[in-house]
Design a protein around this motif. Sequence first.
Motif, PDB file in Angstrom:
ATOM      1  N   PRO A  14       0.579   6.530 -10.139  1.00  0.00           N
ATOM      2  CA  PRO A  14       2.043   6.488 -10.078  1.00  0.00           C
ATOM      3  C   PRO A  14       2.519   6.225  -8.651  1.00  0.00           C
ATOM      4  CG  PRO A  14       1.282   8.735 -10.426  1.00  0.00           C
ATOM      5  CD  PRO A  14       0.084   7.853 -10.500  1.00  0.00           C
ATOM      6  N   ALA A  15       3.666   5.587  -8.543  1.00  0.00           N
ATOM      7  CA  ALA A  15       4.227   5.236  -7.237  1.00  0.00           C
ATOM      8  C   ALA A  15       5.060   6.363  -6.646  1.00  0.00           C
ATOM      9  CB  ALA A  15       5.076   3.974  -7.365  1.00  0.00           C
ATOM     10  N   PHE A  33       5.546   7.230 -24.436  1.00  0.00           N
ATOM     11  CA  PHE A  33       6.672   6.874 -23.575  1.00  0.00           C
ATOM     12  C   PHE A  33       6.100   6.620 -22.186  1.00  0.00           C
ATOM     13  CE2 PHE A  33       8.243   9.370 -27.037  1.00  0.00           C
ATOM     14  CZ  PHE A  33       9.439   8.770 -27.381  1.00  0.00           C
ATOM     15  N   VAL A  34       6.166   5.372 -21.736  1.00  0.00           N
ATOM     16  CA  VAL A  34       5.590   4.987 -20.447  1.00  0.00           C
ATOM     17  C   VAL A  34       6.717   4.838 -19.430  1.00  0.00           C
ATOM     18  CG1 VAL A  34       4.184   3.304 -19.205  1.00  0.00           C
ATOM     19  CG2 VAL A  34       3.663   3.839 -21.607  1.00  0.00           C
ATOM     20  N   SER A  35       6.582   5.563 -18.326  1.00  0.00           N
ATOM     21  CA  SER A  35       7.582   5.518 -17.255  1.00  0.00           C
ATOM     22  C   SER A  35       7.766   4.111 -16.739  1.00  0.00           C
ATOM     23  CB  SER A  35       7.134   6.395 -16.075  1.00  0.00           C
ATOM     24  OG  SER A  35       7.140   7.737 -16.415  1.00  0.00           O
ATOM     25  N   GLY A  36       8.925   3.876 -16.157  1.00  0.00           N
ATOM     26  CA  GLY A  36       9.189   2.589 -15.525  1.00  0.00           C
ATOM     27  C   GLY A  36       8.135   2.288 -14.479  1.00  0.00           C
ATOM     28  N   GLN A  37       7.633   1.075 -14.506  1.00  0.00           N
ATOM     29  CA  GLN A  37       6.579   0.647 -13.587  1.00  0.00           C
ATOM     30  C   GLN A  37       7.092  -0.486 -12.713  1.00  0.00           C
ATOM     31  OE1 GLN A  37       3.283   2.124 -13.735  1.00  0.00           O
ATOM     32  NE2 GLN A  37       4.469   3.512 -15.028  1.00  0.00           N
ATOM     33  N   VAL A  38       6.718  -0.456 -11.438  1.00  0.00           N
ATOM     34  CA  VAL A  38       6.919  -1.587 -10.537  1.00  0.00           C
ATOM     35  C   VAL A  38       5.553  -1.993 -10.012  1.00  0.00           C
ATOM     36  CG1 VAL A  38       9.279  -0.947  -9.869  1.00  0.00           C
ATOM     37  CG2 VAL A  38       7.354  -0.155  -8.498  1.00  0.00           C
ATOM     38  N   ALA A  39       5.411  -3.239  -9.616  1.00  0.00           N
ATOM     39  CA  ALA A  39       4.137  -3.727  -9.091  1.00  0.00           C
ATOM     40  C   ALA A  39       3.964  -3.215  -7.667  1.00  0.00           C
ATOM     41  CB  ALA A  39       4.112  -5.250  -9.123  1.00  0.00           C
ATOM     42  N   ILE A  40       2.924  -2.397  -7.470  1.00  0.00           N
ATOM     43  CA  ILE A  40       2.660  -1.868  -6.126  1.00  0.00           C
ATOM     44  C   ILE A  40       1.245  -2.225  -5.690  1.00  0.00           C
ATOM     45  CG2 ILE A  40       4.338   0.021  -6.212  1.00  0.00           C
ATOM     46  CD1 ILE A  40       2.024   1.894  -6.895  1.00  0.00           C
ATOM     47  N   ASP A  41       1.059  -2.322  -4.374  1.00  0.00           N
ATOM     48  CA  ASP A  41      -0.255  -2.632  -3.833  1.00  0.00           C
ATOM     49  C   ASP A  41      -0.999  -1.339  -3.490  1.00  0.00           C
ATOM     50  OD1 ASP A  41       0.752  -1.744  -1.353  1.00  0.00           O
ATOM     51  OD2 ASP A  41       1.068  -3.774  -0.596  1.00  0.00           O
ATOM     52  N   GLU A  42      -2.190  -1.483  -2.917  1.00  0.00           N
ATOM     53  CA  GLU A  42      -3.035  -0.330  -2.585  1.00  0.00           C
ATOM     54  C   GLU A  42      -2.379   0.610  -1.575  1.00  0.00           C
ATOM     55  OE1 GLU A  42      -4.263  -3.619  -1.300  1.00  0.00           O
ATOM     56  OE2 GLU A  42      -4.331  -3.990  -3.442  1.00  0.00           O
ATOM     57  N   ASP A  43      -1.449   0.103  -0.770  1.00  0.00           N
ATOM     58  CA  ASP A  43      -0.779   0.914   0.249  1.00  0.00           C
ATOM     59  C   ASP A  43       0.513   1.543  -0.268  1.00  0.00           C
ATOM     60  OD1 ASP A  43      -2.750   0.242   2.184  1.00  0.00           O
ATOM     61  OD2 ASP A  43      -1.708  -1.646   2.597  1.00  0.00           O
ATOM     62  N   GLY A  44       0.825   1.327  -1.541  1.00  0.00           N
ATOM     63  CA  GLY A  44       2.033   1.908  -2.119  1.00  0.00           C
ATOM     64  C   GLY A  44       3.294   1.093  -1.881  1.00  0.00           C
ATOM     65  N   ASN A  45       3.136  -0.122  -1.382  1.00  0.00           N
ATOM     66  CA  ASN A  45       4.279  -1.013  -1.162  1.00  0.00           C
ATOM     67  C   ASN A  45       4.419  -1.956  -2.352  1.00  0.00           C
ATOM     68  OD1 ASN A  45       4.744  -0.044   1.531  1.00  0.00           O
ATOM     69  ND2 ASN A  45       2.925  -1.194   2.134  1.00  0.00           N
ATOM     70  N   ALA A  46       5.572  -2.594  -2.464  1.00  0.00           N
ATOM     71  CA  ALA A  46       5.769  -3.570  -3.532  1.00  0.00           C
ATOM     72  C   ALA A  46       4.750  -4.695  -3.379  1.00  0.00           C
ATOM     73  CB  ALA A  46       7.182  -4.133  -3.497  1.00  0.00           C
ATOM     74  N   ALA A  47       4.045  -4.988  -4.458  1.00  0.00           N
ATOM     75  CA  ALA A  47       3.113  -6.116  -4.460  1.00  0.00           C
ATOM     76  C   ALA A  47       3.923  -7.393  -4.689  1.00  0.00           C
ATOM     77  CB  ALA A  47       2.079  -5.936  -5.562  1.00  0.00           C
ATOM     78  N   PHE A  48       3.503  -8.462  -4.084  1.00  0.00           N
ATOM     79  CA  PHE A  48       4.146  -9.769  -4.270  1.00  0.00           C
ATOM     80  C   PHE A  48       5.661  -9.684  -4.055  1.00  0.00           C
ATOM     81  CE2 PHE A  48       0.815  -9.039  -7.544  1.00  0.00           C
ATOM     82  CZ  PHE A  48      -0.193  -9.776  -6.965  1.00  0.00           C
ATOM     83  N   GLY A 120      11.434  -4.845  -2.035  1.00  0.00           N
ATOM     84  CA  GLY A 120      10.644  -6.010  -2.412  1.00  0.00           C
ATOM     85  C   GLY A 120      10.364  -6.093  -3.899  1.00  0.00           C
ATOM     86  N   ALA A 121      10.555  -4.982  -4.628  1.00  0.00           N
ATOM     87  CA  ALA A 121      10.379  -4.998  -6.084  1.00  0.00           C
ATOM     88  C   ALA A 121      11.587  -5.686  -6.710  1.00  0.00           C
ATOM     89  CB  ALA A 121      10.229  -3.587  -6.628  1.00  0.00           C
ATOM     90  N   VAL A 122      11.332  -6.622  -7.618  1.00  0.00           N
ATOM     91  CA  VAL A 122      12.413  -7.351  -8.278  1.00  0.00           C
ATOM     92  C   VAL A 122      12.484  -7.058  -9.772  1.00  0.00           C
ATOM     93  CG1 VAL A 122      12.495  -9.198  -6.547  1.00  0.00           C
ATOM     94  CG2 VAL A 122      10.969  -9.420  -8.537  1.00  0.00           C
TER      95      VAL A 122
END
Length: 134
Positions: A14-15, A33-48, A120-122
């Motif tokens: 989880p982020a 029920f799956v929590s809202g997910q954002v794409a994160i990298d290994e450092d916990g920042n937004a991926a891409f 950075g998450a869209v």
Amino acid sequence: MKVTIDNPAGAPAPAGPYSQVARIDFGTGAMLFVSGQVAIDEDGNAAFPGDMAAQSEALFVALGQLLEAHGATLADVVNIRTFLTDMNQRAEYARIRGKYLTEPLPTSTTVEVSRLFKDGAVIEIEVVAAVSSS
């Protein structure tokens, strides 16, 4: 009825301070029920950062992993809620979504929001799935 709150091993961590899956078993079935997910990298920042297609792809892979940990797949999704920071990128998201969600399609809500919790998450996606109890 049995309620299980889970952060499944083998799925993306989880982020933040929350649980990723709530499973409610009842009779011969279960709701996930799956929590809202954002794409994160290994450092916990937004991926891409800023890349709708890459983030969407990463999210459907992550959602699949979370569901798989509870004996479900994306085919078991009955509801999806999507939060976009720019509705003008909806077609790009829809193109990726179409690769992962097939007939019968789940109920759906897509809204535009001014910002998500990771810079950075869209896109953020949460789902509900229905499965047979294990």
